[in-house]
Design an enzyme around this catalytic site. Structure first.
Site, mmCIF file in Angstrom:
data_model
loop_
_atom_site.group_PDB
_atom_site.id
_atom_site.type_symbol
_atom_site.label_atom_id
_atom_site.label_comp_id
_atom_site.label_asym_id
_atom_site.label_seq_id
_atom_site.Cartn_x
_atom_site.Cartn_y
_atom_site.Cartn_z
ATOM 1 N N HIS A 116 0.853 -1.195 0.000
ATOM 2 C CA HIS A 116 0.000 0.000 0.000
ATOM 3 C C HIS A 116 0.884 1.239 0.000
ATOM 4 O O HIS A 116 1.268 1.721 1.063
ATOM 5 C CB HIS A 116 -0.894 0.029 1.243
ATOM 6 C CG HIS A 116 -1.946 -1.029 1.290
ATOM 7 N ND1 HIS A 116 -2.587 -1.376 2.454
ATOM 8 C CD2 HIS A 116 -2.486 -1.806 0.316
ATOM 9 C CE1 HIS A 116 -3.480 -2.334 2.195
ATOM 10 N NE2 HIS A 116 -3.428 -2.612 0.909
ATOM 11 N N GLU A 117 1.221 1.735 -1.173
ATOM 12 C CA GLU A 117 1.904 3.036 -1.244
ATOM 13 C C GLU A 117 0.822 4.111 -1.182
ATOM 14 O O GLU A 117 -0.097 4.099 -1.993
ATOM 15 C CB GLU A 117 2.723 3.144 -2.535
ATOM 16 C CG GLU A 117 3.324 4.519 -2.813
ATOM 17 C CD GLU A 117 4.244 5.009 -1.703
ATOM 18 O OE1 GLU A 117 5.238 4.341 -1.421
ATOM 19 O OE2 GLU A 117 3.949 6.079 -1.109
ATOM 20 N N GLU A 139 17.899 0.808 -1.131
ATOM 21 C CA GLU A 139 17.435 1.393 -2.395
ATOM 22 C C GLU A 139 18.265 2.610 -2.808
ATOM 23 O O GLU A 139 18.429 2.866 -4.001
ATOM 24 C CB GLU A 139 15.953 1.773 -2.285
ATOM 25 C CG GLU A 139 15.685 2.839 -1.225
ATOM 26 C CD GLU A 139 14.193 3.054 -0.946
ATOM 27 O OE1 GLU A 139 13.410 2.110 -1.096
ATOM 28 O OE2 GLU A 139 13.831 4.186 -0.572
ATOM 29 N N GLU A 168 8.882 5.222 4.982
ATOM 30 C CA GLU A 168 8.665 6.639 5.294
ATOM 31 C C GLU A 168 7.757 6.729 6.532
ATOM 32 O O GLU A 168 6.719 7.387 6.523
ATOM 33 C CB GLU A 168 8.055 7.409 4.108
ATOM 34 C CG GLU A 168 8.920 7.404 2.870
ATOM 35 C CD GLU A 168 8.847 6.079 2.099
ATOM 36 O OE1 GLU A 168 7.755 5.516 2.005
ATOM 37 O OE2 GLU A 168 9.889 5.623 1.626
HETATM 38 C C1 NOJ Z 1 9.758 3.949 -1.051
HETATM 39 C C2 NOJ Z 1 10.074 2.650 -0.430
HETATM 40 O O1 NOJ Z 1 11.116 2.790 0.498
HETATM 41 C C3 NOJ Z 1 10.436 1.683 -1.509
HETATM 42 O O2 NOJ Z 1 10.835 0.465 -0.948
HETATM 43 C C4 NOJ Z 1 9.264 1.513 -2.430
HETATM 44 O O3 NOJ Z 1 9.631 0.682 -3.495
HETATM 45 C C5 NOJ Z 1 8.794 2.859 -2.982
HETATM 46 N N1 NOJ Z 1 8.627 3.790 -1.926
HETATM 47 C C6 NOJ Z 1 7.477 2.736 -3.714
HETATM 48 O O4 NOJ Z 1 6.451 2.475 -2.803
HETATM 49 CA CA CA Z 2 12.130 5.052 1.363
#
Ligand code: NOJ
Ligand code: CA
Length: 694
Positions: free
Chosen positions: A405-406, A499, A475
């Site tokens: 869930h973004e 990342e 976040e």
């Molecule tokens: C930031 C997250 O840290 C990362 O793992 C994710 O792929 C992206 N947002 C997209 O939701």
């Molecule tokens: Ca991040």
């Protein structure tokens, strides 16, 4: 430690100050930790301001540090106070972790409660409760219900931490929106957090003033390690620590927002615990469970529906740029076929879960535009992703789906859909979700770490618990030990994760990053770092400017060093192919009976041994920063008289994080409790060891 101050404190108790009517005859405003190593004194300054000191033997850790508040539309609270009573109590109890670094936790402290009241009208009152442990101090303000003081609109909390020297500090800036900064190492007097403003790779960042994010870790001249943080952050703003460099002092700097106050609470209420860990050995900071002990006992009961696990993902390929979240890109990663490919890899390699990012519609408009309300709906898959079929296939293969869930930092949109989103998960037997909050918050003016968002993150946890869902937030708000109370808080980001190595414009996470994280961010709680990248140069997808700045040996060691009950195995299946080192990832546990930090120095190196939950297997991870290291330590934690086989995955002689990162050897050694193990770590390197009974 300061006899005049103590005698004075007793006289306060005798009620010699005007207006103090109900004081007991003798008031002992001192407390000490169970072993007596830490001593606390509480007193009023000449101005009638509550203050405390903390000492470790002859070393003063915190000198006279005052307490108080400022409010909107009311006089500050802090001076002209009297002490109206105190109470002391000792507690020694043990509680169980449903999952964690260890199975049992001892909660052993002396508590001192001191009541304060204004001498003149409106005679507002509050208590400060101190808990003194062998491994540190926690204290909080408790505001009882009282006539004429119904609501507190706090503009500043004036809690001081008055250091006694120009300590060495491992720090990151006090950012109201992000914890995704690199750590810095400097003298307290040389800290310049403002210089870290507006990092181009942090999607939302606001460095308000010269302050620290917590946990912030320090070393005194006497060699004592300190780390400052907060526990049980509930219905309050996150705390940064604002520096007063002239006086080697810090003050609570709580996060603000769009309102003229920073925190609004109806009375009665308690603040979060302000805490300082104190340790002789840096490793003791990691072994301490102070942050959890300062939280309330478990409120969820049986959470056996969540199993600690390793997981793969349709994820790293997006960060490498070979695939994308959005369908319109023409290189959509979350297709039914690609998800099945990763599920197969998981099932073949003893990996329990899979995360699939980009499965739901909305990714065409998720980033870089101000109007992000309503973009995601959390139930509608893209047409090339057959949700039911992927769920069926995962189940057939014994792999659990981790939902994604973004929210694109539009939490109101998410809140409206929590029930429908979790109901979909429940229907498919999905028990974990990774959430995300990328970008500046809407509504504008709110920050990720302000009271409004603290309450949002909590709402998500409570809602998720109702649907038997565990949460891994990215976040996030920082961890403050709340997993003791709500064990469906499993892990989180809240740091510069792996990342950044794929796309940061500043060279990525350098070799000192993780040996620093272990002694700073990790003190707060579990980390979803996503270790285990084997294609360290990321060729042919990334150029020379982006590399993973560790050896492969270190990537393996991170599964033990960086604690989380969910550990990603993020690289592409083809990058693991042909690597015997994958065996360590297959074997390594994710849930532990015991944790021992064998050695370490912040920013330099650390070695951690952990015993697998319910098994006799041990795993060791050892990592170093820029410098090569030879480390020796006894395996005296093994069962006496038992023979074990150790498999050692180590850097090759010529390995180097920059020049030769993938060179490693695997060797076997018979070991027992009398063995002294020697590990040789390359620059930026690491060693992973599995130890199993023969
Ligand atoms: C930031 C997250 O840290 C990362 O793992 C994710 O792929 C992206 N947002 C997209 O939701
Ligand atoms: Ca991040």
């Amino acid at each position: 430690m300061n006899p005049t101050r103590f005698i004075w404190a007793i006289f306060v108790g005798l009620g010699l100050l005007a207006g103090c009517q109900s004081a007991p005859q003798e008031m002992d405003l001192r407390a000490q930790s169970p072993s007596g190593n830490l001593k606390l004194e509480v007193f009023l300054t000449d101005a009638g301001q509550p203050a405390y000191t903390l000492a470790k033997g002859s070393e003063v850790i915190l000198d006279t540090s005052t307490l108080g508040f400022e409010f909107l539309g009311a006089e500050p609270l802090g001076t002209d106070l009297v002490s109206t009573g105190s109470a002391k109590e000792s507690v020694d109890e043990t509680w169980d972790m449903p999952w964690g670094e260890q199975a049992k936790v001892r909660n052993h402290f002396e508590q001192l409660r001191v009541s304060f009241q204004e001498q003149k009208a409106p005679k507002r009152k509050f208590d400060v409760v101190f808990k003194v442990y062998d491994d540190g101090l926690g204290f909080r303000y408790e505001f009882p219900k009282q006539a004429g003081f119904e609501t507190a609109e706090i503009t500043e909390e004036r809690t001081q931490f008055n250091l006694t020297g120009d300590h060495e500090v491992w720090w990151q800036p006090g950012d109201w929106d992000s914890y995704e900064h690199l750590y810095n190492r400097s003298k307290f007097s040389e800290v310049d957090a403002i210089s870290k403003r507006d990092h181009p790779n942090i999607a939302a960042t606001y460095v308000h003033t010269n302050a620290f994010n917590t946990p912030v870790t320090m070393k005194t001249e006497a060699g004592t390690y300190l780390s400052f943080h907060e526990a049980n952050l509930t219905d309050y703003s996150g705390m940064t620590l604002v520096l007063d460099q002239n006086n080697f002092s810090m003050e609570s700097g709580i996060v603000g927002g769009p309102n003229p106050y920073k925190v609004k609470r109806d009375l009665p209420f308690n603040t979060p615990w302000r805490m300082v860990q104190v340790a002789d050995r840096a490793g003791d900071l990691i072994e301490s469970r102070l942050v959890n002990n300062l939280n309330e006992p478990d409120k969820l009961g049986d959470v056996s529906w969540f199993t600690p696990m390793k997981y793969v993902g349709v994820w790293w390929e997006m960060h490498l740029g070979t695939k994308a979240w959005e369908l319109a890109s023409g290189k959509h990663g979350a297709t039914t076929a690609n998800a099945k490919r990763h599920i197969d890899f998981a099932a073949e390699n003893n990996i329990g879960g899979i995360l699939i990012e980009g499965w739901n519609t909305g990714w065409e408009r998720w980033f870089g535009i101000p109007d992000r309300e309503g973009v995601f709906d959390f139930i509608t898959p893209y047409p090339d992703y057959d949700f039911d079929e992927v769920a069926r296939y995962a189940k057939e293969k014994g792999v659990q789906i981790i939902m994604h869930h973004e929210t694109s930092a539009a939490p109101r949109t998410y809140e409206q859909q929590l029930d429908t989103a979790y109901a979909l998960m429940q229907k498919h037997g999905i028990h974990a979700v990774k959430t995300g909050y990328v970008g500046p918050l809407i509504p504008e003016g709110e920050y990720h770490h302000g009271q409004w968002m603290v309450n949002h993150y909590r709402k998500v946890i409570l809602h998720a618990a109702e649907y038997e869902v565990a949460v891994n937030a990215h976040e996030p708000i920082k961890a403050t030990g709340l997993r003791r109370t709500y064990p469906n808080i499993i892990s989180r980001e809240g740091l510069r994760g792996q990342e950044y190595n794929a796309w940061a414009s500043d060279g990525g996470n350098m070799p000192d990053h993780l040996p620093t994280v272990a002694f700073t961010r990790m003190l707060a709680g579990p980390i979803d770092y996503t270790p285990g990248i084997f294609n360290l140069t990321m060729e042919p997808f990334k150029g020379d400017e982006n590399n993973i700045n560790t050896t492969l040996g270190q990537q393996l060691a991170l599964y033990v060093v960086i604690y989380s009950p969910i550990q990603m195995v993020p690289d592409l299946p083809e990058h693991y192919a042909g690597h015997p080192a994958l065996q360590f990832i297959r074997d390594v546990a994710v849930d532990w009976d015991a944790t021992k930090v064998l050695n370490g120095e912040p920013g330099d190196f650390v070695t951690i041994a952990r015993k697998q939950k319910g098994s006799d297997n041990w795993f060791i991870g050892s990592i170093t920063g820029y410098d090569a290291k030879t480390l020796t330590f006894p395996l005296d934690f093994l069962d006496k008289g038992k023979a074990y086989e150790a498999i050692i995955y180590e850097d090759a002689k010529d390995a180097h994080w920059k020049e030769n990162p993938t060179a490693y050897n695997i060797r076997k050694q018979e070991v027992d409790a009398n063995t002294v193990m020697e590990l040789n770590l390359a620059p930026g390197g690491g060693t992973a060891v599995s130890i199993m009974p023969k």
